[in-house]
Scaffold this active site. Sequence first.
Site, PDB file in Angstrom:
ATOM      1  N   VAL A  65       1.750   5.164   0.379  1.00 51.13           N
ATOM      2  CA  VAL A  65       1.714   6.363   1.307  1.00 51.13           C
ATOM      3  C   VAL A  65       1.212   7.570   0.291  1.00 51.13           C
ATOM      4  O   VAL A  65       1.575   7.501  -0.827  1.00 51.13           O
ATOM      5  CB  VAL A  65       2.881   6.768   2.118  1.00 51.13           C
ATOM      6  N   VAL A  88       4.344  -1.526   3.192  1.00 48.78           N
ATOM      7  CA  VAL A  88       4.066   0.128   3.108  1.00 48.78           C
ATOM      8  C   VAL A  88       4.971   0.717   1.794  1.00 48.78           C
ATOM      9  O   VAL A  88       6.106   0.567   1.866  1.00 48.78           O
ATOM     10  CB  VAL A  88       4.257   0.955   4.226  1.00 48.78           C
ATOM     11  N   LYS A  89       4.436   1.100   1.024  1.00 51.33           N
ATOM     12  CA  LYS A  89       5.094   1.502  -0.334  1.00 51.33           C
ATOM     13  C   LYS A  89       5.522   3.075  -0.191  1.00 51.33           C
ATOM     14  O   LYS A  89       4.685   3.927   0.028  1.00 51.33           O
ATOM     15  CB  LYS A  89       4.140   1.421  -1.717  1.00 51.33           C
ATOM     16  N   ILE A  90       6.789   3.203  -0.216  1.00 52.17           N
ATOM     17  CA  ILE A  90       7.237   4.647   0.072  1.00 52.17           C
ATOM     18  C   ILE A  90       8.222   5.155  -1.173  1.00 52.17           C
ATOM     19  O   ILE A  90       8.926   4.324  -1.810  1.00 52.17           O
ATOM     20  CB  ILE A  90       8.062   4.865   1.396  1.00 52.17           C
ATOM     21  N   MET A 120       0.819  -1.136   0.017  1.00 53.84           N
ATOM     22  CA  MET A 120      -0.073  -0.166  -0.082  1.00 53.84           C
ATOM     23  C   MET A 120       0.919   1.340  -0.076  1.00 53.84           C
ATOM     24  O   MET A 120       1.653   1.473   0.788  1.00 53.84           O
ATOM     25  CB  MET A 120      -1.001   0.198   1.189  1.00 53.84           C
TER      26      MET A 120
END
Length: 224
Positions: A61, A86-88, A59
């Site tokens: 940010v 978490v995709k950053i 997912m």
Amino acid sequence: MEYMLDTICLDNIKKYMDIIPVQGITSTPSIIKREGKIDFFPHMRSTLELIGDDRTLHMQVVAKELEGMIDDARRIWDQIGEEIFVKIPASKAGLNALSILKKENPNCRITTSAVYTKLQAFLALESGANYVAIYTNRSVNIGINPFDIIRSAKEYVKRNALNGKIMASSIKNAMQITEAIDSGADAVTFPPEIIEAFFDLAATKQAIDHFTSDWESLYQTKNI
């Protein structure tokens, strides 16, 4: 090899988990927009419940600044689950957020997204990214060879004994999937529409029709 789908449509996820070996689901605000203004956290919890413990959920940010990225990541883990990747993005702020979050908790799960260069991939891998998402079609559109980046990133992982995986994302056709795999990608993520187009391959359908027709001419039945 991990095959992942770019969708949060629960019906599509259910459908394709029965057809292909789906190993994960990826989402971005752009992917979410296709489904309309969903009740975000409950929907993503339902997605996680649907795919189970054996598949991954990635997912993105939304914030662009360091503090906002960190807050987004913490909120995702708190509201949906610590198992979320978490995709950053591989920006200055994003790589900074990656380093801070990994120092706080080395076991937190992070996918570095929006990777367009070898150096972005190398730095993210060295900082502990679990996945590095190399943007494939978008790179092609601006004259960058994403498959060369995939090969180099994969070799970097091996040479430095790292644990990060190389993901090919932003894929728009079946040829990009196979070329990414041939280049050494550990994961490929693509929209369900590519699978539908693949299954509609005329030559395959023609072969199936011939098999059925030949059998029916011999035994007057369409089943064995």
